[in-house]
Structures are given as C-alpha cells and as structure tokens.
Motif scaffolding. Structure first.
Motif, PDB file in Angstrom:
ATOM      1  N   GLY A 157       0.784  -1.225   0.000  1.00  0.00           N
ATOM      2  CA  GLY A 157       0.000   0.000   0.000  1.00  0.00           C
ATOM      3  C   GLY A 157       0.815   1.274   0.000  1.00  0.00           C
ATOM      4  O   GLY A 157       0.318   2.335   0.381  1.00  0.00           O
ATOM      5  N   GLY A 158       2.089   1.190  -0.408  1.00  0.00           N
ATOM      6  CA  GLY A 158       2.940   2.367  -0.384  1.00  0.00           C
ATOM      7  C   GLY A 158       3.463   2.700   1.003  1.00  0.00           C
ATOM      8  O   GLY A 158       4.191   3.684   1.181  1.00  0.00           O
ATOM      9  N   LYS A 159       3.133   1.855   2.007  1.00  0.00           N
ATOM     10  CA  LYS A 159       3.554   2.115   3.383  1.00  0.00           C
ATOM     11  C   LYS A 159       4.553   1.084   3.889  1.00  0.00           C
ATOM     12  O   LYS A 159       5.093   1.225   4.985  1.00  0.00           O
ATOM     13  CB  LYS A 159       2.326   2.141   4.301  1.00  0.00           C
ATOM     14  N   ALA A 160       4.774   0.036   3.106  1.00  0.00           N
ATOM     15  CA  ALA A 160       5.762  -0.990   3.444  1.00  0.00           C
ATOM     16  C   ALA A 160       6.296  -1.537   2.125  1.00  0.00           C
ATOM     17  O   ALA A 160       5.598  -1.539   1.108  1.00  0.00           O
ATOM     18  CB  ALA A 160       5.128  -2.109   4.272  1.00  0.00           C
ATOM     19  N   SER A 161       7.533  -1.998   2.132  1.00  0.00           N
ATOM     20  CA  SER A 161       8.138  -2.497   0.901  1.00  0.00           C
ATOM     21  C   SER A 161       7.388  -3.735   0.421  1.00  0.00           C
ATOM     22  O   SER A 161       7.096  -4.642   1.199  1.00  0.00           O
ATOM     23  CB  SER A 161       9.612  -2.831   1.131  1.00  0.00           C
ATOM     24  N   ALA A 162       7.053  -3.740  -0.860  1.00  0.00           N
ATOM     25  CA  ALA A 162       6.331  -4.860  -1.459  1.00  0.00           C
ATOM     26  C   ALA A 162       6.474  -4.757  -2.966  1.00  0.00           C
ATOM     27  O   ALA A 162       6.726  -3.675  -3.512  1.00  0.00           O
ATOM     28  CB  ALA A 162       4.853  -4.835  -1.064  1.00  0.00           C
ATOM     29  N   ALA A 163       6.338  -5.889  -3.641  1.00  0.00           N
ATOM     30  CA  ALA A 163       6.420  -5.893  -5.100  1.00  0.00           C
ATOM     31  C   ALA A 163       5.217  -5.155  -5.679  1.00  0.00           C
ATOM     32  O   ALA A 163       4.076  -5.442  -5.319  1.00  0.00           O
ATOM     33  CB  ALA A 163       6.455  -7.332  -5.615  1.00  0.00           C
ATOM     34  N   VAL A 164       5.478  -4.199  -6.551  1.00  0.00           N
ATOM     35  CA  VAL A 164       4.405  -3.409  -7.145  1.00  0.00           C
ATOM     36  C   VAL A 164       3.568  -4.254  -8.093  1.00  0.00           C
ATOM     37  O   VAL A 164       2.379  -3.996  -8.289  1.00  0.00           O
ATOM     38  CB  VAL A 164       4.976  -2.180  -7.880  1.00  0.00           C
ATOM     39  N   ARG A 165       4.195  -5.274  -8.675  1.00  0.00           N
ATOM     40  CA  ARG A 165       3.486  -6.184  -9.577  1.00  0.00           C
ATOM     41  C   ARG A 165       3.618  -7.616  -9.063  1.00  0.00           C
ATOM     42  O   ARG A 165       4.584  -7.951  -8.373  1.00  0.00           O
ATOM     43  CB  ARG A 165       4.058  -6.096 -10.998  1.00  0.00           C
ATOM     44  N   PRO A 166       2.673  -8.482  -9.387  1.00  0.00           N
ATOM     45  CA  PRO A 166       2.767  -9.877  -8.964  1.00  0.00           C
ATOM     46  C   PRO A 166       4.049 -10.537  -9.461  1.00  0.00           C
ATOM     47  O   PRO A 166       4.526 -10.244 -10.557  1.00  0.00           O
ATOM     48  CB  PRO A 166       1.527 -10.518  -9.609  1.00  0.00           C
ATOM     49  N   ILE A 167       4.596 -11.425  -8.643  1.00  0.00           N
ATOM     50  CA  ILE A 167       5.769 -12.211  -9.024  1.00  0.00           C
ATOM     51  C   ILE A 167       5.259 -13.514  -9.628  1.00  0.00           C
ATOM     52  O   ILE A 167       4.513 -14.255  -8.983  1.00  0.00           O
ATOM     53  CB  ILE A 167       6.661 -12.484  -7.803  1.00  0.00           C
ATOM     54  N   GLU A 168       5.673 -13.809 -10.849  1.00  0.00           N
ATOM     55  CA  GLU A 168       5.139 -14.962 -11.570  1.00  0.00           C
ATOM     56  C   GLU A 168       6.228 -15.976 -11.902  1.00  0.00           C
ATOM     57  O   GLU A 168       7.405 -15.626 -11.943  1.00  0.00           O
ATOM     58  CB  GLU A 168       4.442 -14.494 -12.854  1.00  0.00           C
ATOM     59  N   THR A 169       5.813 -17.195 -12.124  1.00  0.00           N
ATOM     60  CA  THR A 169       6.592 -18.403 -12.421  1.00  0.00           C
ATOM     61  C   THR A 169       7.100 -19.044 -11.128  1.00  0.00           C
ATOM     62  O   THR A 169       7.403 -18.369 -10.141  1.00  0.00           O
ATOM     63  CB  THR A 169       7.779 -18.180 -13.365  1.00  0.00           C
TER      64      THR A 169
END
Length: 284
Positions: free
Chosen positions: A202-214
């Motif tokens: 949510g812009g408040k904690a580090s996270a991948a902006v897009r889904p990680i695939e494979t």
C-alpha cells in the motif's frame, strides 16, 4: 433491540466483511445498520434476518462504489485485510463457517459491487436465488446471470468452489521445513508451474508493485524471506489461524510485519498472498 443485535451481529459482520474486505468498514456498517433500526417501526422487522441482511448489503454496496476510485489509485496490488479468530461471543463460529477462503476474497476484487454481493450471498452465506433477488432488489434471472459472470471473471469452476478447504498441517510442515533448510528442489516441487505471489504494501511498506510470476521466481522470493528471518535475530515467524485457515505471521521485534496466505490446488501452491500494509495488520 439488544436481542436482535446479539442474534444477528455475527451474520451481518460476516456478510459486511466479505463485501468490503475490511474489518473496520464491516464493523462500521453493522453499527450503522443497528443505529437505523433503533429508530424504525418494529412492524417492519417481522422478518428481521432478511431485512437486516438487505440493509447491510445496501450499506456495503454504497461503500464499494465510493471506494472503487480509491482502490484504483492504490499503490500496488490491493489485498483483503486479514481477520483473526479472537472472538468469544459466538462470532468466531460464524466467521469460521460462513467465510470464503482468503484466496477467494482476493478474487472478489475482480467483480463489480453487484456481482460481489450476489457471489457472497450465494457461496458464503448459502442464500437461494429468490432470497438473493429480494435482498439485492434484482430479478432472480439477473442474479443467476451475475453469478455466472462472477465465476467467469474469477476464473473458477463449480468443481473448484466445491473443493475448497484448508491445507493439511503435514503439508504445511513439509513446506516450511523445505524453506527453512533452503531445499530449492523440494520448494519448486510444491509450487505450480504458473505460481503467482502477490504482495500488498500500500505504499507504506516495501512490497512488489506487480505480482511475481513463475515457479522459479516465487521460490527464490520465498527462500529469501525465510533466509532473512533466520539471520535477523529480531524476526520471528509462526503459523496462526487467520480467516479460518492457517497463515504465516512474521514479526519484527514483536510487531507484526507481514501475513502470508497460501492457496493450494491439486497438491501444489498456485497463489501466495503477502499483506504488509500496516493499516491492514491491526487485527492480527
């Protein structure tokens, strides 16, 4: 009024939570409905369950329409807020038995408010189509069409709906052991080829902006998380029941840092959900 509240608050909360995917919004909706009921003519409540469900559905539909723009502007993927099983007044039983899986809740984000209402009323709470038509103010035929459209948008079949369930504890233990020991081949064998990992910061904690695939990329990401938890003395991980199913809870110096849900089909993981937005972790 107290009797009505005690009898139906669990049902209304379960319905509101699944329509909004937010604990706070669900609680507000339930409170608003009972405040309105206080000022109503008691004669209107000759069928209280149907009337209250209709009120809460309408209240949540209004909320979803106003929240749609905010969710479209959300930073990265938007995931439902996890809910803990900490109730001691009968609500826990309602939540456990009338709650869709977390993976299913995430898929509900693909639906319009009307589609979401019909799906939740049908699949989570078991209302028949005549009742759903009455609750939503739509024709029975329209409700059936909305349900069919919902399944198509979510990409699920009737068989997959019937096969829902939690992952066996032994399978989870084996998966955790493989991650903890860094057994790459074992981790890969437990992931579907098209596995997807979705994280919500949510812009408040580090996270991948897009889904990680494979499968390979998801395995690499998960192994990295567990490796970090092992070398960081202040990071702990435990398995805890959330949303009626087992979830991993990571804590940094005792504070909840993230929650991880797993979706398993045919013996392998298809989707993994990581909630890191601190605003969504208060109830964990």
């Amino acid at each position: 009024m107290i009797e009505l509240y005690e009898r139906y608050k669990g049902l209304l909360f379960s319905l509101a939570y699944q329509l909004t995917s937010s604990v706070a919004d669900a609680e507000d909706a339930v409170q608003d409905v009972f405040l309105k009921v206080q000022n109503m003519n008691p004669d209107k409540l000759h069928e209280p369950k149907a009337y209250l469900c209709k009120m809460i559905t309408n209240r949540c539909l209004d909320h979803l329409r106003s929240a749609r723009v905010r969710r479209e502007q959300y930073v990265g993927p938007w995931l439902p807020e996890p809910i803990a099983q900490y109730y001691d007044d009968g609500l826990e039983e309602v939540v456990r038995h009338d709650l869709l899986s977390y993976a299913m809740l995430a898929l509900l984000e693909r639906l319009s408010p009307s589609e979401r209402a019909v799906f939740v009323l049908r699949e989570a709470l078991g209302f028949d189509y005549p009742a759903i038509a009455e609750l939503t103010g739509k024709s029975e035929q329209n409700c059936r069409k909305l349900m069919s459209r919902s399944r198509a948008k979510m990409g699920i079949t009737e068989e997959e709906l019937q096969a829902g369930g939690t992952i066996e504890q032994a399978w989870i233990n084996r998966f955790v052991a493989a991650l903890s020991e860094g057994e790459v081949d074992t981790v890969l064998s437990m992931l579907a080829e098209d596995a997807v990992l979705i994280s919500d910061g949510g812009g408040k904690a580090s996270a991948a902006v897009r889904p990680i695939e494979t499968r390979e990329r998801v395995a690499q990401f998960l192994l990295g998380i567990f490796r970090k938890s092992q070398i960081t003395s202040h990071m702990t991980v435990e398995l805890k029941p959330l949303n009626g199913e087992p979830a991993f809870v990571f804590r940094q110096e005792g504070i909840v840092d993230s929650v991880v849900f797993l979706e398993q089909r045919e013996g392998v993981l298809h989707r993994i959900f990581i909630v890191r937005n601190p605003d969504k972790l208060h109830n964990v």
